[in-house]
Design an enzyme around this catalytic site. Structure first.
Site, short mmCIF file in Angstrom:
data_model
loop_
_atom_site.label_atom_id
_atom_site.label_comp_id
_atom_site.label_asym_id
_atom_site.label_seq_id
_atom_site.Cartn_x
_atom_site.Cartn_y
_atom_site.Cartn_z
N HIS A 180 19.07 0.25 -1.14
CA HIS A 180 17.49 1.17 -1.26
C HIS A 180 16.53 -0.25 -0.66
O HIS A 180 15.45 0.08 0.62
CB HIS A 180 16.51 1.57 -2.12
CG HIS A 180 15.25 1.60 -2.29
ND1 HIS A 180 14.43 2.81 -1.65
CD2 HIS A 180 14.88 1.16 -2.76
CE1 HIS A 180 13.48 2.74 -2.14
NE2 HIS A 180 13.09 1.73 -2.07
N CYS A 190 1.01 -0.92 -0.14
CA CYS A 190 0.19 0.09 0.22
C CYS A 190 1.06 1.22 -0.17
O CYS A 190 0.36 2.46 -0.24
CB CYS A 190 -0.62 -0.43 0.81
SG CYS A 190 -0.02 -0.02 3.18
#
Lengths: 266, 351
Positions: free
Chosen positions: B96, B50
């Site tokens: 990342h 999400c």
């Protein structure tokens, strides 16, 4: 005491200190290192004391509780034995961090004592005396661990009451589990101590009334604590506090009683 | 051979934009197949949650163009959408991913749910056969880093929302919550959220009481509990372990005088009271009673704020730890690249 006996106990002390140092480092730096290191350090310490007690018992042909040094090592061994059983049964994380310093302190204290007169030859063994001393010592181990569980309970209780839980709060076991463990250890210690006390009357020969009175007093103190818990639903906080007070009394009076007594056993 | 990570996250776009890029679980396998059919793509993995949709790609094309790839993948796209996309080359991509798996890039710093989401994304890609040597190694390393960060630092410790803090405290008092009896008093929004937090942690004996019985029944049905009429809630008190109170009463409804006889019957069973009401439903003197722990909204929020502060400090420690893992992976990546382009020895014919 010969050098090899001393070596095993020194190794055990080193192991317990390693476990203690590792826990302190983990808690102080909040690095959250694995508690397994402390657990294995305690296991190693237990192994070394077992070897010492086995060797010593083999040499003298009886339970090695014939002088102050041996009594202290046996008490430490009993406490760690119960920790290894209880700790794994209840998965009490961080209990090792509290057990290791107590084990270290007891062994360190043992080294500061003069061993006193020691039995070095095989003598005729009275099985009731053996049962009496070993049951009483293992009971002291259970009381020591109950004291540790009590300390852990009070730490948790304080953090909950001040509403400022620190990082240690989330690493200690739930307060309900600590309360149950504290109570069960007191029951275990009390039951073993009762057996020890009863077998003491079967030893025969002259009764050492000073030691008998002291043992009965200890039995009454612990019996009183447990009665208050069962009959009057004494709060877990008071149970924890009293298990600390009772063990401190037991430990401090133990040496005084032995000093004024001339019998080698309890 | 080059690694790229590109996509969109809560740091670059709001939810309206993110939802257009989201790939539902049901479409994941098909999406991975389509991605692997792009000519220069050798390995691919798609992480869609999400808060982020990220593509991890291994390609021979050093200048892989983002726009045509995205247009080909999503079909119709708005011009402004590209402003929200980020694109990272090899080493920053590795860094990342390690940070994502460790919860450092999450909206709630240090949350652990992302670790499972990354794991599921990797499993889906591995099942679809779109991962190869590089991505397999990269994601295995990311899982190792995530676990290391979690165990070596306090980044995941504690909770940062009122509901979670209450559940954490309950677990430190009672251990497992399965057999515990929990009463939700007042069916407001905060108590409802807290009730869900307890339910998600295994609490099964939930009781809801509210002035409006209809509302209590509705919430009780939603969380799998039982509704109790408001004039009867005190009858349940004797066997209660946890009370979540959030009524609109103008005065304290749980007082020391009311609790004392009940506690005597409980025989030292701990009672945890979460007072979410303003004005408070529980008299502060109740907290002084043995085996009773009362936490009001301020104390829960203070714990949450302290935890967040700790996590922010820990993020710096995590950064240093992650950097070491990034360097390790970079060494492995360079070695692999050198091996891949090493000249094949040609046996010269004898003159």
């Amino acid at each position: 005491m010969n050098w090899s006996d001393r070596l095993w106990v020194e190794l055990a002390l080193t192991s317990y200190l390693t476990g203690f140092g590792y826990s302190v480092y983990s808690l102080a730096t909040e690095k959250f290192l694995t508690p397994r290191v402390t657990f294995w350090a305690i296991c190693a310490g237990f192994l070394f004391t077992t070897v010492y007690l086995f060797d010593r018992g083999h040499a003298i042909g009886r339970c090695p509780i014939t002088n102050r040094f041996e009594v202290m090592v046996f008490m430490t061994w009993s406490m760690v034995l119960i920790y290894l059983v209880i700790g794994s049964a209840y998965r009490l994380s961080l209990m090792g961090a509290f057990t290791a310093p107590v084990a270290s302190a007891l062994l360190f204290f043992a080294f500061t004592l003069s061993p006193g007169e020691s039995v070095v030859r095989r003598i005729k063994v009275n099985p009731w005396l053996e049962a009496h001393t070993s049951f009483s010592m293992v009971a002291c181990g259970a009381f020591a661990l109950a004291c540790i569980a009590g300390v852990m309970f009070l730490v948790q209780e304080r953090q909950l009451k001040t509403r400022q839980p620190s990082s240690i709060f989330y690493r200690l076991p739930p307060i309900t589990a600590l309360s149950i463990v504290n109570s069960r250890l007191l029951w275990l210690g009390f039951s073993l101590f009762t057996v020890g006390l009863a077998t003491g009357f079967l030893i025969g020969g002259r009764i050492n009334w000073v030691q008998a009175a002291w043992s009965f007093l200890v039995w009454c103190v612990y019996g009183g604590i447990l009665t208050a818990r069962v009959r009057h639903a004494m709060a877990a906080k008071w149970l924890a506090a009293l298990s600390i007070v009772a063990f401190s009394l037991l430990l401090s009076t133990f040496w005084g009683i032995r000093f004024i007594s001339d019998r080698p056993s309890l | 051979m080059h690694i790229f990570c590109f996509g969109i996250s809560h740091q670059t776009a709001n939810v309206e934009v993110r939802e257009r890029f989201a790939v539902p679980d049901s479409a994941l396998a098909d999406s991975l197949t389509r991605l692997s059919q792009v000519p220069s793509v050798q390995e691919s993995l798609l992480l869609s949650t999400c808060n982020r949709t990220e593509f991890y790609i291994v390609t021979q094309d050093q200048n892989l163009a983002l726009e045509p790839l995205f247009r080909g993948f999503y079909g119709k796209m708005e011009v402004n959408d590209f402003e929200h996309l980020f694109r990272l080359p090899a080493v920053p991509s590795v860094r990342h991913l390690f940070r994502v798996a460790s919860g450092l890039e999450s909206m709630v710093l240090g949350e652990t749910e992302i670790f499972g989401q990354v794991k599921r994304a990797y499993e889906a890609a591995a099942r679809s056969g779109t991962t190869g040597r590089i991505l397999n190694r990269l994601f295995q390393k990311a899982f190792h880093v995530g676990k290391h960060i979690r165990s070596a630092t306090a980044i995941t410790r504690g909770s940062v929302s009122v509901g979670s803090v209450a559940v954490d405290l309950a677990q430190q008092i009672f251990g497992k919550l399965e057999g515990r009896k929990i009463m939700i008093l007042g069916a407001g929004e905060t108590s409802e959220r807290t009730a869900w937090s307890f339910q998600s942690q295994g609490a099964r004996q939930l009781f809801v009481s509210n002035r409006s019985f209809e509302r209590a029944t509705k919430l009780a049905e939603a969380i799998g509990g039982r509704a109790v009429r408001f004039d009867q809630w005190e009858e349940e008190f004797r066997d209660l372990d946890i009370l979540v109170s959030s009524t609109a009463a103008p005065h304290a409804i749980v007082t020391r005088a009311k609790l004392e006889p009940v506690l005597r019957m409980r025989r030292d069973r701990p009672l945890f009271i979460i007072d979410l009401a303003v004005p408070r439903d529980v008299d502060p003197a109740v907290h002084e009673m043995d085996s009773v722990y009362v936490y009001d909204l301020d104390s829960l929020q203070a714990i949450a704020a302290r935890t967040l502060e700790t996590r922010k400090k820990e993020a710096e420690v995590c950064h240093d730890l992650i950097e070491k893992h990034v360097q390790d992976f970079e060494v492995w990546l360079n070695r692999t690249a050198e091996r891949a382009i090493a000249p094949v020895p040609i046996e010269c014919p004898r003159m």
